[in-house]
Design an enzyme around this catalytic site. Structure first.
Site, PDB file in Angstrom:
ATOM      1  CG  LEU A 203      -1.787  -1.268   1.415  1.00  0.00           C
ATOM      2  CD1 LEU A 203      -2.652  -1.130   2.663  1.00  0.00           C
ATOM      3  CD2 LEU A 203      -2.679  -1.522   0.203  1.00  0.00           C
ATOM      4  CD  GLU A 275       1.651  -2.072  14.353  1.00  0.00           C
ATOM      5  OE1 GLU A 275       1.996  -2.230  13.161  1.00  0.00           O
ATOM      6  OE2 GLU A 275       2.450  -2.003  15.286  1.00  0.00           O
ATOM      7  NE  ARG A 291       5.205  -2.376  22.214  1.00  0.00           N
ATOM      8  CZ  ARG A 291       5.188  -2.654  20.930  1.00  0.00           C
ATOM      9  NH1 ARG A 291       5.170  -3.914  20.521  1.00  0.00           N
ATOM     10  NH2 ARG A 291       5.152  -1.694  20.010  1.00  0.00           N
TER      11      ARG A 291
HETATM   12  C1  MV4 Z   1       3.434  -2.144   4.928  1.00  0.00           C
HETATM   13  C2  MV4 Z   1       3.488  -0.963   4.153  1.00  0.00           C
HETATM   14  C3  MV4 Z   1       2.811  -0.955   2.962  1.00  0.00           C
HETATM   15  N1  MV4 Z   1       2.150  -2.059   2.526  1.00  0.00           N
HETATM   16  N2  MV4 Z   1       2.752  -3.217   4.462  1.00  0.00           N
HETATM   17  C4  MV4 Z   1       6.372  -0.723   8.415  1.00  0.00           C
HETATM   18  C5  MV4 Z   1       6.395  -1.130   9.840  1.00  0.00           C
HETATM   19  C6  MV4 Z   1       5.682  -2.420   9.900  1.00  0.00           C
HETATM   20  N3  MV4 Z   1       4.941  -2.513  11.128  1.00  0.00           N
HETATM   21  C7  MV4 Z   1       4.813  -2.446   8.705  1.00  0.00           C
HETATM   22  N4  MV4 Z   1       5.290  -1.390   7.838  1.00  0.00           N
HETATM   23  C8  MV4 Z   1       4.718  -1.193   6.628  1.00  0.00           C
HETATM   24  N5  MV4 Z   1       4.021  -2.246   6.120  1.00  0.00           N
HETATM   25  C9  MV4 Z   1       2.144  -3.168   3.294  1.00  0.00           C
HETATM   26  N6  MV4 Z   1       1.482  -4.245   2.850  1.00  0.00           N
HETATM   27  C10 MV4 Z   1       4.175   0.130   4.685  1.00  0.00           C
HETATM   28  C11 MV4 Z   1       4.807   0.022   5.911  1.00  0.00           C
HETATM   29  C12 MV4 Z   1       5.467   1.220   6.389  1.00  0.00           C
HETATM   30  C13 MV4 Z   1       4.994   1.918   7.497  1.00  0.00           C
HETATM   31  C14 MV4 Z   1       3.894   1.461   8.248  1.00  0.00           C
HETATM   32  C15 MV4 Z   1       3.451   2.141   9.337  1.00  0.00           C
HETATM   33  C16 MV4 Z   1       4.067   3.331   9.699  1.00  0.00           C
HETATM   34  C17 MV4 Z   1       5.140   3.804   9.006  1.00  0.00           C
HETATM   35  C18 MV4 Z   1       5.625   3.115   7.903  1.00  0.00           C
HETATM   36  C19 MV4 Z   1       6.710   3.607   7.182  1.00  0.00           C
HETATM   37  C20 MV4 Z   1       7.169   2.914   6.103  1.00  0.00           C
HETATM   38  C21 MV4 Z   1       6.559   1.716   5.710  1.00  0.00           C
END
Ligand code: MV4
Length: 446
Positions: A203, A275, A291
């Site tokens: 995404l 999340e 947590r």
């Molecule tokens: C993603 C995404 C886009 N598409 N998954 C980053 C942390 C981890 N908890 C999951 N993350 C992401 N997963 C899909 N399928 C983009 C991120 C991501 C992100 C997510 C939450 C907050 C900040 C972020 C910064 C970069 C990438």
């Protein structure tokens, strides 16, 4: 109820747990490294035990030392806080095998949610909307290529034992899937000792929205609405707000109910967070945190509910003290994470706190273990204070935040207060017009 709780953490979260314990008539045991002998969590606790040298591996992660401290002081429960041992399923199991309560989920819940593939399976089974992707692990390059083709590019390859952004690879074209799969598996093996990876639809411009839940492991659960945690830099949250400013009440109610029902169905015990990535009006589950989180205070402020106290009651065997009807959301809360860092380069800035003045007044809360004369050691996380404001609405919360940031004074070290001051004055922030990438560009251009 417990008589004595050992707090297996340091800094502001150790104080937060101590405060909940004292209000419940529970005495506290602090543990600390040799670098933390003069830390506020040690000064406030009823008892303290030194558990090792400065390095976290030999102190706050030292399971035998922490268990000895608990046994020696006669603690009947351990609260792990966040970070350190909080999401270590083995630690949770060993604590219970030693006849003490782990103030958190069961070891099995922690293990399931720690395996991101198993977590998504559990969510799918309970009706939580999950980001499209591989069902289970991706075994080979051929598998990766076929699955990515089915999902459609761009895709993201993630480590099953990862989380929090470590070991992810975005793949734009079929030509790059082989390299990405191999690199991600190799990094997963070396970082987590588990080469398992999975693939998801990538995404491009979501917000990060997370739903707070709490269950009693006896079939009861509630949600405490959501937080918008999109404002991050290098996977470190900088500012969080609750509720998410772009959701309407019906959408909020719907995703909250889904999470509360899933929590009850899984018979989940303690506080937890679902999340999601939120894009074009749709929620996509990515991970569950098992947590208490750094940003839990903004939820406490809008729900007027003590999450840490409830975790303690539930660990002692109580049923959930509230029903969903009791959870009423009021106003808007914002948290700024204030780090001991240069506000431009983000280089760590440990050292002696010469002066410290915390802001106050209506709707202002500061969770911090700082005091004038304290020397911040260089060995741990740079979070030194959380400034949390609550207002009747988002505009009031922002005015209050600007006012309190101006009042706050920390001298002797650099802090990220000036970064927050620039952020609260930004028109895009004021309009809540941001996604997970926005802060990185703000930091580069402001
Ligand atoms: C993603 C995404 C886009 N598409 N998954 C980053 C942390 C981890 N908890 C999951 N993350 C992401 N997963 C899909 N399928 C983009 C991120 C991501 C992100 C997510 C939450 C907050 C900040 C972020 C910064 C970069 C990438």
């Amino acid at each position: 109820m417990f008589k004595k709780v050992l707090i297996a953490n340091r800094g502001e979260i150790a104080l937060r747990i101590h405060r909940a314990c004292k209000e419940m008539g529970i005495s506290t045991v602090a543990v600390h490294s040799t670098a933390d002998s003069y830390a506020m969590h040690v000064r406030l606790a009823d008892e303290s035990v030194c558990i090792g040298p400065p390095s976290a591996a030999e102190s706050y992660l030292n399971v035998p030392a922490i268990l000895s401290a608990a046994t020696l002081t006669g603690a009947d429960a351990i609260h792990p806080g966040y970070g350190f041992l909080s999401e270590n399923a083995n630690f949770a199991r060993i604590v219970e095998e030693h006849g003490m309560a782990f103030i958190g989920p069961t070891s099995d819940s922690i293990a399931t949610m720690g395996d991101k593939v198993a977590a998504k399976d559990a969510m799918r089974a309970t009706g939580v909307p999950v980001v499209p992707g591989s069902l289970g692990a991706v075994e080979s390059v051929a598998d990766a290529s076929r699955i990515a083709g089915e999902i459609g590019y761009p895709v993201i390859v993630k480590a099953a034992s990862g989380g929090g952004g470590r070991g992810m690879k975005v793949v734009e074209h079929e030509a790059d899937i082989e390299t990405a799969f191999k690199m991600a598996s190799r990094e997963a093996e070396s970082n987590f000792g588990d080469a398992t990876v999975y693939i998801e639809k990538y995404l491009a411009h979501p917000r990060h929205v997370e739903v707070q839940v709490i269950g009693d492991g006896q079939g009861n659960a509630v949600h405490l609405f959501e937080r918008d945690c999109s404002l991050q830099r290098k996977h470190q949250k900088v500012l969080e707000e609750a509720p998410c400013p772009v959701l309407d009440d019906a959408t909020r109610e719907k995703i909250g109910t889904i999470c509360a029902e899933a929590t009850a169905k899984m018979n989940y015990r303690s506080a937890g967070t679902f999340e999601f990535l939120y894009e074009n009006g749709e929620f996509f589950f990515i991970e569950m945190n098992t947590r208490v989180q750094v940003e839990h205070p903004i939820t406490e402020m809008i729900c007027n509910f003590d999450i840490v106290a409830e975790m303690i009651r539930i660990a002692a065997g109580a049923k959930l003290s509230i029903t969903q009807e009791d959870v009423v959301m009021e106003g808007h809360a914002i948290e700024c994470r204030i780090n001991a860092e240069d506000p431009v380069s983000f280089a760590p800035s440990p050292g002696l706190i010469e002066e410290y003045h915390a802001p106050g007044g209506l709707g202002v809360r500061v969770d911090s273990a700082l005091y004038a004369g304290y020397r911040i050691p260089p060995y741990y996380d740079s979070l030194v204070a959380k400034l949390i404001v609550h207002g009747r609405n988002r505009d009031e919360a922002i005015m209050r935040l600007r006012r309190s940031l101006g009042e706050m004074a920390v001298s002797g070290i650099s802090t990220t207060i000036p970064l927050h001051q620039r952020l609260v004055d930004n028109p895009s922030f004021a309009a809540a017009d941001y996604d997970i990438h926005w802060l990185e560009s703000f930091v580069e251009t402001s």
